[in-house]
Design a protein around this motif. Structure first.
Motif, PDB file in Angstrom:
ATOM      1  N   PHE A  86       0.839  -1.207   0.000  1.00 25.95           N
ATOM      2  CA  PHE A  86       0.000   0.000   0.000  1.00 25.95           C
ATOM      3  C   PHE A  86       0.873   1.256   0.000  1.00 25.95           C
ATOM      4  N   ILE A  87       1.857   1.295   0.877  1.00 34.43           N
ATOM      5  CA  ILE A  87       2.737   2.465   0.989  1.00 34.43           C
ATOM      6  C   ILE A  87       3.500   2.696  -0.306  1.00 34.43           C
ATOM      7  N   GLU A  88       3.965   1.618  -0.908  1.00 34.22           N
ATOM      8  CA  GLU A  88       4.719   1.712  -2.158  1.00 34.22           C
ATOM      9  C   GLU A  88       3.861   2.282  -3.283  1.00 34.22           C
ATOM     10  N   LYS A  89       2.598   1.864  -3.347  1.00 35.12           N
ATOM     11  CA  LYS A  89       1.728   2.275  -4.456  1.00 35.12           C
ATOM     12  C   LYS A  89       1.094   3.643  -4.251  1.00 35.12           C
ATOM     13  N   THR A  90       0.770   4.000  -3.021  1.00 37.09           N
ATOM     14  CA  THR A  90       0.043   5.251  -2.774  1.00 37.09           C
ATOM     15  C   THR A  90       0.934   6.406  -2.330  1.00 37.09           C
ATOM     16  N   LYS A  91       2.134   6.089  -1.868  1.00 38.65           N
ATOM     17  CA  LYS A  91       3.033   7.106  -1.310  1.00 38.65           C
ATOM     18  C   LYS A  91       2.399   7.800  -0.110  1.00 38.65           C
ATOM     19  N   MET A  92       1.679   7.003   0.677  1.00 42.43           N
ATOM     20  CA  MET A  92       1.108   7.464   1.938  1.00 42.43           C
ATOM     21  C   MET A  92       1.309   6.378   2.988  1.00 42.43           C
ATOM     22  N   ASP A  93       1.256   6.758   4.241  1.00 40.48           N
ATOM     23  CA  ASP A  93       1.461   5.813   5.333  1.00 40.48           C
ATOM     24  C   ASP A  93       0.159   5.091   5.665  1.00 40.48           C
ATOM     25  N   LEU A  94       0.276   3.935   6.322  1.00 42.64           N
ATOM     26  CA  LEU A  94      -0.902   3.226   6.804  1.00 42.64           C
ATOM     27  C   LEU A  94      -0.542   2.514   8.106  1.00 42.64           C
ATOM     28  N   VAL A  95      -1.391   2.697   9.112  1.00 39.12           N
ATOM     29  CA  VAL A  95      -1.139   2.182  10.458  1.00 39.12           C
ATOM     30  C   VAL A  95      -2.383   1.453  10.953  1.00 39.12           C
ATOM     31  N   ILE A  96      -2.178   0.310  11.602  1.00 32.48           N
ATOM     32  CA  ILE A  96      -3.290  -0.415  12.229  1.00 32.48           C
ATOM     33  C   ILE A  96      -2.988  -0.549  13.717  1.00 32.48           C
ATOM     34  N   VAL A  97      -3.932  -0.098  14.538  1.00 32.66           N
ATOM     35  CA  VAL A  97      -3.766  -0.148  15.997  1.00 32.66           C
ATOM     36  C   VAL A  97      -4.949  -0.899  16.597  1.00 32.66           C
ATOM     37  N   THR A  98      -4.655  -1.867  17.460  1.00 31.83           N
ATOM     38  CA  THR A  98      -5.722  -2.511  18.236  1.00 31.83           C
ATOM     39  C   THR A  98      -5.495  -2.171  19.704  1.00 31.83           C
ATOM     40  N   ALA A  99      -6.579  -1.915  20.405  1.00 33.55           N
ATOM     41  CA  ALA A  99      -6.489  -1.535  21.814  1.00 33.55           C
ATOM     42  C   ALA A  99      -7.657  -2.150  22.570  1.00 33.55           C
ATOM     43  N   ASP A 100      -7.629  -2.013  23.879  1.00 31.51           N
ATOM     44  CA  ASP A 100      -8.719  -2.524  24.708  1.00 31.51           C
ATOM     45  C   ASP A 100      -8.842  -1.616  25.923  1.00 31.51           C
ATOM     46  N   PHE A 101      -9.646  -0.566  25.785  1.00 27.55           N
ATOM     47  CA  PHE A 101      -9.847   0.355  26.906  1.00 27.55           C
ATOM     48  C   PHE A 101     -11.298   0.808  26.932  1.00 27.55           C
ATOM     49  N   VAL A 132      -3.086   7.008   6.744  1.00 28.50           N
ATOM     50  CA  VAL A 132      -4.370   6.507   7.222  1.00 28.50           C
ATOM     51  C   VAL A 132      -4.128   5.622   8.445  1.00 28.50           C
ATOM     52  N   LEU A 133      -4.999   5.734   9.435  1.00 32.50           N
ATOM     53  CA  LEU A 133      -4.907   4.874  10.620  1.00 32.50           C
ATOM     54  C   LEU A 133      -6.245   4.198  10.863  1.00 32.50           C
ATOM     55  N   LEU A 134      -6.211   2.889  11.091  1.00 33.17           N
ATOM     56  CA  LEU A 134      -7.399   2.129  11.480  1.00 33.17           C
ATOM     57  C   LEU A 134      -7.254   1.744  12.943  1.00 33.17           C
ATOM     58  N   LEU A 135      -8.216   2.154  13.757  1.00 31.35           N
ATOM     59  CA  LEU A 135      -8.222   1.796  15.184  1.00 31.35           C
ATOM     60  C   LEU A 135      -9.329   0.787  15.444  1.00 31.35           C
ATOM     61  N   ARG A 136      -8.971  -0.313  16.098  1.00 31.94           N
ATOM     62  CA  ARG A 136      -9.961  -1.271  16.590  1.00 31.94           C
ATOM     63  C   ARG A 136      -9.849  -1.322  18.105  1.00 31.94           C
ATOM     64  N   ASN A 137     -10.862  -0.770  18.782  1.00 28.81           N
ATOM     65  CA  ASN A 137     -10.947  -0.879  20.238  1.00 28.81           C
ATOM     66  C   ASN A 137     -11.787  -2.117  20.534  1.00 28.81           C
ATOM     67  N   ALA A 138     -11.144  -3.182  20.996  1.00 31.35           N
ATOM     68  CA  ALA A 138     -11.818  -4.470  21.186  1.00 31.35           C
ATOM     69  C   ALA A 138     -12.425  -4.615  22.571  1.00 31.35           C
ATOM     70  N   ASN A 139     -12.680  -3.500  23.244  1.00 32.65           N
ATOM     71  CA  ASN A 139     -13.259  -3.569  24.582  1.00 32.65           C
ATOM     72  C   ASN A 139     -14.574  -4.343  24.564  1.00 32.65           C
ATOM     73  N   SER A 140     -14.712  -5.303  25.471  1.00 39.61           N
ATOM     74  CA  SER A 140     -15.869  -6.200  25.453  1.00 39.61           C
ATOM     75  C   SER A 140     -17.181  -5.483  25.773  1.00 39.61           C
ATOM     76  N   LEU A 141     -17.122  -4.372  26.505  1.00 44.73           N
ATOM     77  CA  LEU A 141     -18.342  -3.652  26.868  1.00 44.73           C
ATOM     78  C   LEU A 141     -18.931  -2.889  25.675  1.00 44.73           C
ATOM     79  N   TYR A 145     -14.697   0.595  16.056  1.00 44.27           N
ATOM     80  CA  TYR A 145     -13.601   0.799  15.111  1.00 44.27           C
ATOM     81  C   TYR A 145     -13.910   1.993  14.217  1.00 44.27           C
ATOM     82  N   ASP A 146     -12.843   2.604  13.712  1.00 41.49           N
ATOM     83  CA  ASP A 146     -13.000   3.745  12.803  1.00 41.49           C
ATOM     84  C   ASP A 146     -11.692   3.933  12.049  1.00 41.49           C
ATOM     85  N   MET A 147     -11.773   4.633  10.924  1.00 45.00           N
ATOM     86  CA  MET A 147     -10.580   5.001  10.175  1.00 45.00           C
ATOM     87  C   MET A 147     -10.381   6.505  10.248  1.00 45.00           C
ATOM     88  N   TYR A 148      -9.117   6.911  10.283  1.00 45.07           N
ATOM     89  CA  TYR A 148      -8.754   8.319  10.410  1.00 45.07           C
ATOM     90  C   TYR A 148      -7.747   8.653   9.318  1.00 45.07           C
TER      91      TYR A 148
END
Length: 309
Positions: A86-101, A132-141, A145-148
């Motif tokens: 993706f980075i090679e083709k678009t010349k933009m960054d991409l980040v995936i973050v998973t959290a639990d809060f 682009v950043l994708l956040l997945r908050n896997a909190n059970s309650l 998720y959203d993209m930024y």
């Protein structure tokens, strides 16, 4: 005894080294880093220092930060290869973050994501720190998720594109199929960027602080001229209709308007059979399609609106 102790120490060090090598995310102590590890041109003040210090300092080359432990090492490697493409083709960054809060408002997820991107070295190899950043908050309650989007990446996504991506990966995210979900996210995001800017975003540019701004030189619709032309056309149509109306002889009785043989009244009723709806909960924090939100850094970004589930 000394030899035995030495061997035990060596084994411990080797095991520690193995554990560190296999760790999916390396996090550093910001207090030990120059300027708390912030290399972008954000000013650190009393207002945002606490945000900086509670934001993990990471190696920006890893791209996947699986704090919720949703992926195996092999799965991370698989997704990382797609990010590199993706980075090679678009010349933009991409980040995936998973959290639990836990959180009480969707903006807390957005603040976490924006700070994570802004206070680490993401996008620094590209103009306007684009990525682009994708956040997945896997909190059970209340999983979420959203993209930024940051920098010029904001220009490639109107609300329709945000919704298409987030909706397309909903079922996969919801059922915990994270490798297919992340892979599809990367694929769809890349597809839209390579497709070019949507028409709605062509009148915008990104300023040095990452905010979407309307281009003052962009083409503007001549509303005054259009109103005058439409008024003239409307007036002509009205005059024609008035003239035709004068030429028509008025009927004296109601039955003159009817063709009696043409009336055919039948019995009719509506029967409701069934309906099926698949739904998700969409948050109201969207800033896609022409507006930026401000992070604690003072920089701008946009988001897709988020999904619960």
């Amino acid at each position: 005894m000394k030899n035995i102790a030495r061997k035990i120490l060596i084994i411990i060090l080797l095991l520690t080294g193995i554990i560190n090598c296999n760790a999916s995310t390396n996090t550093f102590d910001r207090n030990e880093l120059d300027n708390y590890g912030v290399r972008k041109e954000w000013k650190i003040t009393d207002k945002n220092r606490s945000n900086v210090l509670r934001t993990p300092a990471v190696d920006a080359t890893e791209k996947i930060y699986d704090y919720a432990e949703l992926l195996s090492d092999e799965e991370e490697q698989n997704v990382k290869e797609k990010i590199d493409e993706f980075i090679e083709k678009t010349k933009m960054d991409l980040v995936i973050v998973t959290a639990d809060f836990t959180y009480s408002n969707d903006t807390e997820n957005e603040d976490y994501a924006a700070d994570f991107y802004d206070y680490n070295d993401f996008g620094m190899d590209f103009e306007n720190n684009s990525g682009v950043l994708l956040l997945r908050n896997a909190n059970s309650l209340d999983p979420y998720y959203d993209m930024y989007t940051f920098g010029d990446a904001q220009l490639y996504f109107d609300q329709i594109r945000y919704d298409n991506i987030l909706d397309d990966i909903y079922d996969l995210i919801h059922t915990g199929s994270y490798v297919p979900a992340f892979s599809k996210f990367i694929e769809k995001t890349q597809e839209y960027i390579l497709l070019g800017k949507p028409k709605e975003m062509e009148i915008y540019y990104v300023d040095k602080n990452g905010y979407l701004k309307k281009d003052p030189t962009a083409y503007r619709i001549p509303w005054v001229i259009l109103i005058i032309i439409s008024s003239v056309i409307t007036l002509i149509i009205i005059l024609i209709l008035i003239n035709k109306n004068k030429m028509v002889k008025k009927a004296q009785q109601a039955d003159q308007y009817l063709e009696k043989e043409s009336i055919n009244i039948t019995n009719r009723k509506d029967i409701f059979i069934r309906s099926h709806t698949t739904s998700y909960t969409e948050s109201s924090s969207s800033s896609g399609g022409g507006g930026s939100h401000s992070g604690s850094s003072g920089g701008g970004h946009s988001s897709g609106g988020g999904r619960h589930g």
